[in-house]
Design a protein around this motif. Structure first.
Motif, short mmCIF file in Angstrom:
data_model
loop_
_atom_site.label_atom_id
_atom_site.label_comp_id
_atom_site.label_asym_id
_atom_site.label_seq_id
_atom_site.Cartn_x
_atom_site.Cartn_y
_atom_site.Cartn_z
N LEU A 83 3.92 -0.38 -7.78
CA LEU A 83 3.75 1.01 -7.17
C LEU A 83 4.59 2.15 -8.19
CD1 LEU A 83 2.20 3.45 -5.36
CD2 LEU A 83 4.23 3.27 -3.79
N THR A 84 4.59 3.13 -9.04
CA THR A 84 4.92 3.31 -9.80
C THR A 84 4.40 4.79 -10.84
OG1 THR A 84 5.97 2.99 -11.79
CG2 THR A 84 3.65 2.33 -11.60
N ASN A 85 5.22 5.83 -10.66
CA ASN A 85 5.01 7.06 -10.85
C ASN A 85 5.72 6.98 -12.27
OD1 ASN A 85 8.13 7.05 -10.69
ND2 ASN A 85 7.56 8.91 -9.23
N GLY A 86 5.64 5.99 -12.96
CA GLY A 86 6.22 6.53 -14.27
C GLY A 86 8.15 5.92 -14.62
N ARG A 87 8.80 6.50 -13.48
CA ARG A 87 9.96 6.92 -13.36
C ARG A 87 10.58 5.58 -12.91
NH1 ARG A 87 7.85 11.75 -12.98
NH2 ARG A 87 9.14 11.76 -10.37
N GLN A 88 10.24 5.49 -11.67
CA GLN A 88 10.65 4.87 -10.86
C GLN A 88 9.41 3.29 -10.30
OE1 GLN A 88 10.38 8.06 -8.03
NE2 GLN A 88 13.09 8.24 -7.76
N PHE A 89 9.53 2.13 -10.10
CA PHE A 89 8.90 0.52 -9.56
C PHE A 89 9.27 0.48 -8.45
CE2 PHE A 89 10.05 2.29 -14.61
CZ PHE A 89 8.51 1.42 -15.17
N ARG A 90 8.46 0.49 -7.73
CA ARG A 90 8.77 -0.30 -6.91
C ARG A 90 8.04 -1.58 -6.56
NH1 ARG A 90 8.37 2.52 -0.19
NH2 ARG A 90 11.00 3.27 -0.98
N LEU A 91 7.98 -2.72 -5.99
CA LEU A 91 8.20 -4.11 -6.13
C LEU A 91 8.06 -4.35 -4.57
CD1 LEU A 91 6.26 -5.94 -8.03
CD2 LEU A 91 8.79 -7.60 -7.59
N VAL A 92 6.41 -4.66 -4.54
CA VAL A 92 6.40 -4.77 -2.86
C VAL A 92 5.60 -5.39 -2.60
CG1 VAL A 92 5.12 -3.39 -1.42
CG2 VAL A 92 5.96 -2.43 -2.82
N HIS A 93 5.72 -6.35 -1.38
CA HIS A 93 5.04 -7.86 -1.61
C HIS A 93 4.62 -7.65 0.20
CE1 HIS A 93 4.25 -12.13 0.84
NE2 HIS A 93 5.28 -11.95 1.13
N ALA A 94 3.51 -7.89 0.90
CA ALA A 94 3.21 -7.41 2.04
C ALA A 94 2.26 -8.57 2.45
CB ALA A 94 2.07 -6.71 1.65
N GLY A 95 2.77 -8.82 3.85
CA GLY A 95 2.32 -9.98 4.84
C GLY A 95 1.19 -9.35 5.84
N PRO A 96 1.25 -9.61 6.72
CA PRO A 96 0.18 -9.15 7.72
C PRO A 96 0.64 -8.47 8.47
CG PRO A 96 -0.35 -12.24 7.83
CD PRO A 96 1.15 -12.13 7.17
N ASP A 97 1.71 -9.18 9.24
CA ASP A 97 2.45 -8.37 10.12
C ASP A 97 3.87 -7.58 9.16
OD1 ASP A 97 3.50 -10.28 10.10
OD2 ASP A 97 3.58 -10.87 12.58
N TYR A 98 3.75 -7.60 8.02
CA TYR A 98 5.46 -6.69 8.08
C TYR A 98 4.96 -7.09 6.33
CZ TYR A 98 5.28 -11.38 4.88
OH TYR A 98 5.46 -12.48 4.19
N ASP A 99 5.60 -5.50 5.85
CA ASP A 99 5.79 -5.73 4.13
C ASP A 99 7.61 -5.45 4.15
OD1 ASP A 99 6.35 -2.67 3.17
OD2 ASP A 99 5.28 -2.83 5.66
N ALA A 100 7.62 -6.04 2.38
CA ALA A 100 9.34 -5.68 2.01
C ALA A 100 8.95 -5.11 0.79
CB ALA A 100 9.56 -6.98 2.26
N TRP A 101 10.24 -4.34 0.21
CA TRP A 101 9.42 -4.56 -1.59
C TRP A 101 11.26 -3.48 -1.89
CZ3 TRP A 101 13.02 -0.02 -1.20
CH2 TRP A 101 13.27 0.56 -0.16
N ALA A 102 11.51 -4.40 -3.49
CA ALA A 102 12.68 -3.64 -4.00
C ALA A 102 12.48 -2.57 -5.42
CB ALA A 102 12.79 -5.16 -4.37
N GLU A 103 13.33 -1.75 -5.73
CA GLU A 103 12.58 -0.72 -6.20
C GLU A 103 13.78 0.00 -7.34
OE1 GLU A 103 13.74 3.66 -3.91
OE2 GLU A 103 11.71 2.87 -3.36
N TRP A 104 13.49 0.28 -8.97
CA TRP A 104 14.52 0.59 -9.75
C TRP A 104 14.13 2.16 -10.16
CZ3 TRP A 104 11.96 -3.93 -8.44
CH2 TRP A 104 12.89 -5.14 -8.48
N ASP A 105 15.17 2.38 -10.41
CA ASP A 105 14.91 3.50 -11.36
C ASP A 105 15.10 3.81 -12.89
OD1 ASP A 105 15.02 6.53 -12.08
OD2 ASP A 105 16.02 7.49 -9.62
N ALA A 106 13.65 4.48 -13.54
CA ALA A 106 14.71 3.76 -14.67
C ALA A 106 15.13 4.66 -15.66
CB ALA A 106 12.71 4.15 -15.76
#
Length: 249
Positions: A83-106
């Motif tokens: 998920l990105t707006n061009g400046r921030q990038f969020r890398l997402v992993h999703a399972g059946p009953d959970y989700d987790a992410w890591a993000e970076w700010d350019a």
């Protein structure tokens, strides 16, 4: 960024995205990724990319975009989302009953020291190198994430069993203490304010209040920082696989 810097090629973009990577939300609205990176077999995808117009990815108005991406990933089985707006990038992993992410700010990538280490961490997670193709790198990342989830599940099971045994031991010792000391038994079941014996409802109410207070104390001690990544990204699995350096996010 995705094609030039990270070296990820072979994307399906816009109208070229296959129907198997599209879904319908529970509200009836269509869920469509902007880009999709197919896997090496061609029967699935490694990453679904969603462009977000909000000022801050995943916060404020961006919360809805994150939720839509997670729902799309669960419906299509795509293991990673970006998920990105061009400046921030969020890398997402999703399972059946959970989700987790890591993000970076350019905007921080060009800062000295820490900013550059963050950029290296992003490249280490999602990029390619001379030894691996882009799909091989991402497939290894996905395997490491799933292994990390397995380890977390095993740890939770062990901890749950230890907590159960601890509670049983505590209850047993309390029962023995109350049997030996009738005065203690009467004191436990007596209202210190009114001096009358507690009813079952009053005793349960006191227990619930004690549990709620302990939860408040635990939350205040944690003081979580919502800006930090969570879930699989903070586990040891990714570092064990050599996919995240100590200086990464």
């Amino acid at each position: 960024m995705l094609e030039g810097f990270l070296g990820l090629s072979g994307w399906q973009k816009a109208s070229a995205v296959g129907d198997q990577f599209k879904a319908t939300a529970v509200t009836g609205e269509p869920l469509r990724p902007n880009w999709v990176l197919p896997n090496s077999d061609g029967d699935g995808a490694l990453v679904a990319v969603s462009f977000d117009s909000s000022d801050t990815v995943g916060r404020g108005r961006g919360v809805r975009a994150h939720a839509r991406l997670v729902e799309l990933m669960r419906a299509t089985g795509v293991p990673l989302g970006l998920l990105t707006n061009g400046r921030q990038f969020r890398l997402v992993h999703a399972g059946p009953d959970y989700d987790a992410w890591a993000e970076w700010d350019a905007q921080t990538w060009f800062d000295e020291s820490e900013g550059r280490e963050t950029l290296r961490g992003f490249a280490a997670l999602a990029g390619t190198d001379d030894a691996e193709t882009s799909t091989e790198r991402l497939e290894r990342l996905i395997d490491a994430i799933r292994e990390s989830r397995t380890r977390q599940g095993d740890l939770a099971q062990v901890l749950g069993e230890q907590v159960r045994q601890g509670v049983e031991l505590l209850v047993r010792e309390i029962d023995h203490a109350l049997d030996r000391d009738t005065g203690l038994h009467d004191a436990v079941w007596t209202d210190p304010a009114g001096g009358h014996r507690l009813s079952d409802d009053e005793a349960l109410g006191a227990i619930y209040q004690a549990v709620d207070q302990s939860r408040v104390l635990r939350r205040s001690r944690r003081s979580p920082d919502p800006s930090r990544s969570k879930g699989v990204w903070s586990g040891g699995g990714l570092q064990d696989e050599g996919l995240v350096g100590r200086g990464g996010p």
